[in-house]
Enzyme design. Sequence first.
Site, short mmCIF file in Angstrom:
data_model
loop_
_atom_site.label_atom_id
_atom_site.label_comp_id
_atom_site.label_asym_id
_atom_site.label_seq_id
_atom_site.Cartn_x
_atom_site.Cartn_y
_atom_site.Cartn_z
N SER A 83 0.84 -1.21 0.00
CA SER A 83 0.00 0.00 0.00
C SER A 83 0.87 1.25 0.00
O SER A 83 0.63 2.19 -0.75
CB SER A 83 -0.88 0.06 1.23
N ASP A 93 10.71 -6.99 2.14
CA ASP A 93 9.89 -7.72 3.12
C ASP A 93 10.53 -9.07 3.41
O ASP A 93 11.15 -9.67 2.54
CB ASP A 93 8.45 -7.91 2.62
N ASP A 111 15.34 -10.23 5.92
CA ASP A 111 15.04 -9.82 7.28
C ASP A 111 15.74 -8.47 7.43
O ASP A 111 16.95 -8.38 7.25
CB ASP A 111 15.60 -10.84 8.26
N CYS A 143 -0.17 0.02 13.40
CA CYS A 143 -1.62 0.19 13.48
C CYS A 143 -2.11 -0.45 14.77
O CYS A 143 -3.04 -1.23 14.78
CB CYS A 143 -2.29 -0.42 12.25
C1 SAM Z 1 2.28 -3.93 8.79
S1 SAM Z 1 2.86 -5.00 7.55
C2 SAM Z 1 3.38 -3.88 6.30
C3 SAM Z 1 2.27 -3.28 5.46
C4 SAM Z 1 2.79 -2.51 4.28
N1 SAM Z 1 3.74 -1.48 4.68
C5 SAM Z 1 1.66 -1.86 3.48
O1 SAM Z 1 1.41 -0.67 3.70
O2 SAM Z 1 1.08 -2.51 2.63
C6 SAM Z 1 4.39 -5.57 8.21
C7 SAM Z 1 5.26 -6.40 7.27
O3 SAM Z 1 6.52 -6.59 7.89
C8 SAM Z 1 7.06 -7.82 7.44
N2 SAM Z 1 8.14 -8.19 8.37
C9 SAM Z 1 8.01 -8.78 9.59
N3 SAM Z 1 9.22 -8.93 10.15
C10 SAM Z 1 10.14 -8.41 9.30
C11 SAM Z 1 11.56 -8.29 9.31
N4 SAM Z 1 12.27 -8.71 10.35
N5 SAM Z 1 12.17 -7.73 8.24
C12 SAM Z 1 11.45 -7.31 7.18
N6 SAM Z 1 10.10 -7.40 7.12
C13 SAM Z 1 9.45 -7.95 8.15
C14 SAM Z 1 5.86 -8.73 7.39
O4 SAM Z 1 6.07 -9.80 6.50
C15 SAM Z 1 4.74 -7.77 6.93
O5 SAM Z 1 4.55 -7.88 5.54
#
Ligand code: SAM
Lengths: 141, 300
Positions: free
Chosen positions: B115, B134, B161, B229
């Site tokens: 998004s 991601d 990561d 959020c």
């Molecule tokens: C709140 S969502 C992001 C939503 C996105 N920014 C959007 O607006 O569509 C959080 C994301 O962080 C990723 N995530 C979780 N741990 C992570 C890490 N250690 N490094 C990178 N990404 C990570 C998850 O896979 C998830 O897709």
Amino acid sequence: MKTEFLTYLQERFGIPANLFDDFEFYGASKGRVYLGPKSAISSPEPVSVGFLAARIGNSIKPSTNLIQLFGKYATKNIINLNKENTIKYANGEDVIIDSKEFTDGYVILSYQGSPLGCGHAKGKTITNLLPKAKRLQLKFL
Amino acid sequence: MFDLFKERYSELVDDAEAFFSCLDSLQPRSFRVNRLKSTPEHIKERFSEYGISLEQVQWYEDAFISSEPEVGATFEHFTGEVYIQELVSMLPPVVIRKELEKARFVLDACAAPGSKTTQLAAIMQNRGLIVANDISYNRIRALKFNQEKAGAANVVITNRDLRNFPKNQFEIIILDAPCSSEGTIRKNFGIPSLWSEKHINNLARMQKQLILKAFDLLSPGGTMVYSTCTFAPEENEAVLHHLLENRPAKLEKILIPHLKLSQTVAEWRGTEFNSEVKNAIRIWPHHNNTGGFFLAKVKK
Ligand SMILES: C[S@@+](CC[C@H](N)C(=O)[O-])C[C@H]1O[C@@H](n2cnc3c(N)ncnc32)[C@H](O)[C@@H]1O
């Protein structure tokens, strides 16, 4: 590859090459060409750069996403679909068009001036090239 | 579980009754106009032909609330001219619009399903470079689909990561952290079954690592937006506090005309937070009839 592709867009659709001045084209396996930023990063290695712009094999097939973004600059081989055919196209169906406005090969399909994607014309039959994941039952158009 | 949740937030929120009843109500359907393909004027015209009434959001002219829930069945959704997105989720790019105009090297650190990546690309008009990262390959598929559909050509996708992300210097970083998502309860119909304080604490530990790493990836003078959020102070104020105690970071005040913003929590369970934390903001659902959100603008 880049020149070949830009010449094709210009000759087949009248899409000017200078629209792509700020971008770079990246070749990938199976003849895929990506449209991406001028400079990418090397570390970490990207899983993808930009988006799929075309597949180059025996012919050059522009992607739906490329057409949706740049199709409005095209001047030829565009077919304006009516409402009924637009619904069909979005559903993944082929459409039949009787017109002298295009020649056999890839064509841009549009609805009320907005490009939808591309099809392949042979005679009056336009083969639907919309990827399955993009199919949609349109209710408002 | 619900009692614990209620107890926790009753003491933080200004009007507990309004808050809980808002969480039980349906959220309005909203979307954003994709300026790579369309304009708000064009969309207004089209939707009025469909008999769909739209409300243009006062604090962001690209955002609309729709009377018709099935925005997904419009022609403009098919062509990627509109992107269905929760209103508060649009905030991180909005608060750095100025910085984005000049930016050439941007990291969307936790990007899937895209998004914010697609919104960034639209604001940057496909110029410069956005690295959309991601950890989850599965979620990257959705990111890729959305990015392509939006026509976001200035994006490269990486699958790391964030904590192991190689050395780089980004001018702007969006850290939309994985969180307990309490603020999306309205959309998700009910408090997630995963909810527990243990879960919150585990996420907080990860968020602290992520924010330090993201700060290290910023170039001097660079800007990072940290957002979640969720309401939990552990995942919000405490994470910023951790950053301020460990890095020479500054928080910039956030102003968004026409949106009711709330103060951060000053202390939680015995920890008084660094006074800089006050520059961040909370958005409670019942104040603007949105989801819940937390937002901070960090400067290096
Ligand atoms: C709140 S969502 C992001 C939503 C996105 N920014 C959007 O607006 O569509 C959080 C994301 O962080 C990723 N995530 C979780 N741990 C992570 C890490 N250690 N490094 C990178 N990404 C990570 C998850 O896979 C998830 O897709």
